[in-house]
Design an enzyme around this catalytic site. Sequence first.
Site, PDB file in Angstrom:
ATOM      1  CE  LYS A  81     -40.319 100.886  79.422  1.00 24.76           C
ATOM      2  NZ  LYS A  81     -40.737  99.587  78.853  1.00 24.76           N
ATOM      3  CD  GLU A 113     -40.343  97.987  95.697  1.00 24.03           C
ATOM      4  OE1 GLU A 113     -39.584  97.125  96.172  1.00 24.03           O
ATOM      5  OE2 GLU A 113     -41.055  98.728  96.401  1.00 24.03           O
ATOM      6  CD  GLU A 150     -33.099  88.835  90.254  1.00 25.55           C
ATOM      7  OE1 GLU A 150     -32.735  89.708  89.453  1.00 25.55           O
ATOM      8  OE2 GLU A 150     -34.133  88.932  90.937  1.00 25.55           O
ATOM      9  CB  CYS A 193     -38.302  90.292  92.614  1.00 25.60           C
ATOM     10  SG  CYS A 193     -39.918  90.674  93.289  1.00 25.60           S
TER      11      CYS A 193
HETATM   12  P1  NAD Z   1     -35.698  94.967  83.304  1.00 25.18           P
HETATM   13  O1  NAD Z   1     -34.957  95.826  84.253  1.00 25.18           O
HETATM   14  O2  NAD Z   1     -34.975  94.439  82.125  1.00 25.18           O
HETATM   15  O3  NAD Z   1     -36.963  95.770  82.718  1.00 25.18           O
HETATM   16  C1  NAD Z   1     -37.916  96.359  83.572  1.00 25.18           C
HETATM   17  C2  NAD Z   1     -38.550  97.527  82.862  1.00 25.18           C
HETATM   18  O4  NAD Z   1     -37.563  98.523  82.648  1.00 25.18           O
HETATM   19  C3  NAD Z   1     -39.123  97.191  81.491  1.00 25.18           C
HETATM   20  O5  NAD Z   1     -40.314  97.935  81.304  1.00 25.18           O
HETATM   21  C4  NAD Z   1     -38.034  97.674  80.549  1.00 25.18           C
HETATM   22  O6  NAD Z   1     -38.489  98.018  79.261  1.00 25.18           O
HETATM   23  C5  NAD Z   1     -37.572  98.922  81.290  1.00 25.18           C
HETATM   24  N1  NAD Z   1     -36.234  99.402  80.922  1.00 25.18           N
HETATM   25  C6  NAD Z   1     -35.167  98.684  80.475  1.00 25.18           C
HETATM   26  N2  NAD Z   1     -34.113  99.520  80.245  1.00 25.18           N
HETATM   27  C7  NAD Z   1     -34.533 100.770  80.576  1.00 25.18           C
HETATM   28  C8  NAD Z   1     -33.912 102.049  80.557  1.00 25.18           C
HETATM   29  N3  NAD Z   1     -32.644 102.230  80.170  1.00 25.18           N
HETATM   30  N4  NAD Z   1     -34.640 103.115  80.961  1.00 25.18           N
HETATM   31  C9  NAD Z   1     -35.909 102.964  81.385  1.00 25.18           C
HETATM   32  N5  NAD Z   1     -36.556 101.795  81.395  1.00 25.18           N
HETATM   33  C10 NAD Z   1     -35.876 100.697  81.007  1.00 25.18           C
HETATM   34  O7  NAD Z   1     -36.349  93.805  84.166  1.00 25.18           O
HETATM   35  P2  NAD Z   1     -37.291  92.621  83.691  1.00 25.18           P
HETATM   36  O8  NAD Z   1     -36.459  91.612  82.972  1.00 25.18           O
HETATM   37  O9  NAD Z   1     -38.498  93.158  82.999  1.00 25.18           O
HETATM   38  O10 NAD Z   1     -37.749  92.033  85.092  1.00 25.18           O
HETATM   39  C11 NAD Z   1     -36.943  91.204  85.842  1.00 25.18           C
HETATM   40  C12 NAD Z   1     -36.272  91.949  86.962  1.00 25.18           C
HETATM   41  O11 NAD Z   1     -37.244  92.640  87.735  1.00 25.18           O
HETATM   42  C13 NAD Z   1     -35.592  91.023  87.927  1.00 25.18           C
HETATM   43  O12 NAD Z   1     -34.340  91.536  88.295  1.00 25.18           O
HETATM   44  C14 NAD Z   1     -36.535  90.986  89.113  1.00 25.18           C
HETATM   45  O13 NAD Z   1     -35.941  90.634  90.314  1.00 25.18           O
HETATM   46  C15 NAD Z   1     -37.058  92.365  89.110  1.00 25.18           C
HETATM   47  N6  NAD Z   1     -38.348  92.452  89.831  1.00 25.18           N
HETATM   48  C16 NAD Z   1     -38.379  93.067  91.038  1.00 25.18           C
HETATM   49  C17 NAD Z   1     -39.563  93.143  91.756  1.00 25.18           C
HETATM   50  C18 NAD Z   1     -39.624  93.831  93.090  1.00 25.18           C
HETATM   51  O14 NAD Z   1     -40.692  94.229  93.502  1.00 25.18           O
HETATM   52  N7  NAD Z   1     -38.519  93.999  93.785  1.00 25.18           N
HETATM   53  C19 NAD Z   1     -40.729  92.601  91.219  1.00 25.18           C
HETATM   54  C20 NAD Z   1     -40.673  91.983  89.984  1.00 25.18           C
HETATM   55  C21 NAD Z   1     -39.462  91.924  89.285  1.00 25.18           C
END
Ligand code: NAD
Length: 504
Positions: free
Chosen positions: A196, A271, A407, A307
Amino acid sequence: MAMSVLEHRDQLNVQPGHLFIDGAWSDASDGGTWEQKNPATNEVVTTFAIGTAADVDRAVLAARRAFDEGPWPRLTAKERKKYFSRLVALITEHGDELNNLQTLEMGMPIAFSSLPVVSSEMAAGVFDHHAGWIDKICGSTYPTYETSPTGGDVQIMSFREPVGVVAAIIPWNAPMMLFAQKVAPALATGCTVVVKPSEFAVLTSLKLMALIEEAGFPPGVVNLVAGPGNPTGEALITHPGVDKVTFTGSRAVGKRILEASGDTIKRVTLELGGKSPSIVFEDAPSVEGAAMMAMGMVSMGISGQGCVCQTRSLVQRSVYDAFVNAAASLVGMVQFGDPFDAATTSSAIINARQLDRILGFIDKAPSQGARLVAGGDRPGGDLAQGNFVNPTLFADVDNSMSIAREEVFGPVLVAMPFDDEAHAIALANDTEYGLGAGVYTTNIARAFRVAKAVRAGTVGINEYTVWPNAPFGGYKQSGLGREGGWGSIEAFTETKSVIVGLSD
Ligand code: NAD
C-alpha cells in the site's frame, strides 16, 4: 505564466492508476478514486483507485493463495534469483522515467530525485542486494545438549522460513527507495506481498508494480492496493490473512498498527519518525561543514521531510555562534521553483495539512523563547501556488520547547549550545525518539564514546548516510525491529527448530 508540471505528466504518459490484484489491474470495487496533486503547483497529476475493504480482502486472499499453494516460496534459490535479475534490469532500463515520476508525484526536485540515495539506482540496488541473500538464507546446527529421553543421539538444527503474507505500507517521502526496502526482502525470503503506497505518492509504486508484472512474477506474489489510511490501510492491518506488517511512517500510525496487530499476533516492523541530534564539538573537522550538513538536511532536497534528518543541532558553546552563522548562510543557496528544473534545490511541503502543521510549530517557537535567525515565512510570487516554506533556523532553543521535542517534518533546524561531553550526551538522549545521530569531532576516542552513549539506531561520525546492506531502524519510539542487510532476512523469516532422532 504560472508554473506547471502538467507538460511532464503528459510526456511521461501518466494514466489513471488502478489496483493490481492476483496478476490483473482493476478499478476499485466501488469505483472510488483519489486525486494526487504535485505539491509545488497543487495541480492534479493523476487519479487512482482507492482500495476498499473488499479490494484489500481480494488482494490478501490472492497473496495467501500464492503463498500457501503457489510456486513462489517453493522455488529454488537459483530460480528466484532469475526474477530479481530481470526486475533489476527493468528498473535500470526505466531509471530516468522512475526518477521523473518521483518528481511528478511528490515534488522532489529532479536533481535530488536522480541522486543515488533515493533514485531508481537505489531501488535497483536494493533489489540487487537482496538477490544476493537468496541463496544464503540459512539456519544453524546445534550440538547435542544431552542424551534424548529415548536414549539415543539427536541432531538439532534450525531452518529459516518465510513469514508468510506481508502487508508493506509505505510513506510518500522516498517512495521508490522505500518500496524496494520492503518488497525486496519480502520476496527474497519467499514471502508474498500486498503493497500500500501513500496516497500522496503513488506513481513510482504503480510503475514498479508494472515492472514486477513485466518481469513475470507469478500472480498473487505482489499485489498493490493504493488508498488512504482509512479505509485501505485499516483494512490491511486488521486483516487476519496478513502474517506481517512492515511499516514506514509516522509514530501515531505505528502505534495504531501495533494495537491492530495484537488481534492475530502479526509480526511487525516499524520504521518511524525521529528528532535526531547532530553533536558538534569545537574540534569538529569543520564547524562550518557540520553546519552545512545539518542545515542542508532540512533545507535541500526534500526540505527536511526525511525521517533521519539531524534536526536538533547541539553545539559546543565555544563554536556555537560560528555554527549558527554558517547554518544561516546556507539559506541563501536554496532555490525553489519548478521541480523539473535542474537548478531547483528544494521541494515543497507535501500537502496543506502538513504545511499548516509546520507553520504552527514556527509560530509557537518565539513565544517559548526561541530566537528566529532565518526563514519562518513562505516565499511569494509564483511559488505561492505551491506549499513552499522558507528554510528556517531557530537558535537559543531549549530542549524542552515543542520545536525541540516534536518531529516537525519540514525545513526547520533548531540549535542549542552545550558545555561539555556529558551535557551533550544528556541533551542528545533527552528525546522520545532514537532514529539517528551525528557526532562531529576529530578526537577518535570521544567520537566512539559518544557514538556508544547515544541511544539511536544509526550514528554517523563526521559522515551520515543510510546504506541498503546495513541494519536500519530506531531505538525508543523511532521504531521496532531492523531492516537492511541480514536484519531484513531475519525480519521476514520465522525460525523453526527441527530435531532428528539418530537411533535406528
Ligand atoms: P503516515 O504515517 O501518515 O503514513 C504512512 C503510510 O501509512 C501511508 O501509506 C498512509 O496511507 C498509511 N496509513 C495512515 N493511516 C493508516 C492506518 N490507520 N492504517 C494503515 N495505514 C495507514 O506518514 P507519512 O506522512 O506518509 O510519512 C511521514 C512519516 O514517516 C514521518 O513521521 C517520518 O519520520 C516517517 N518516516 C520514517 C522513515 C524510517 O525509515 N524510519 C522513513 C521515511 C519516513
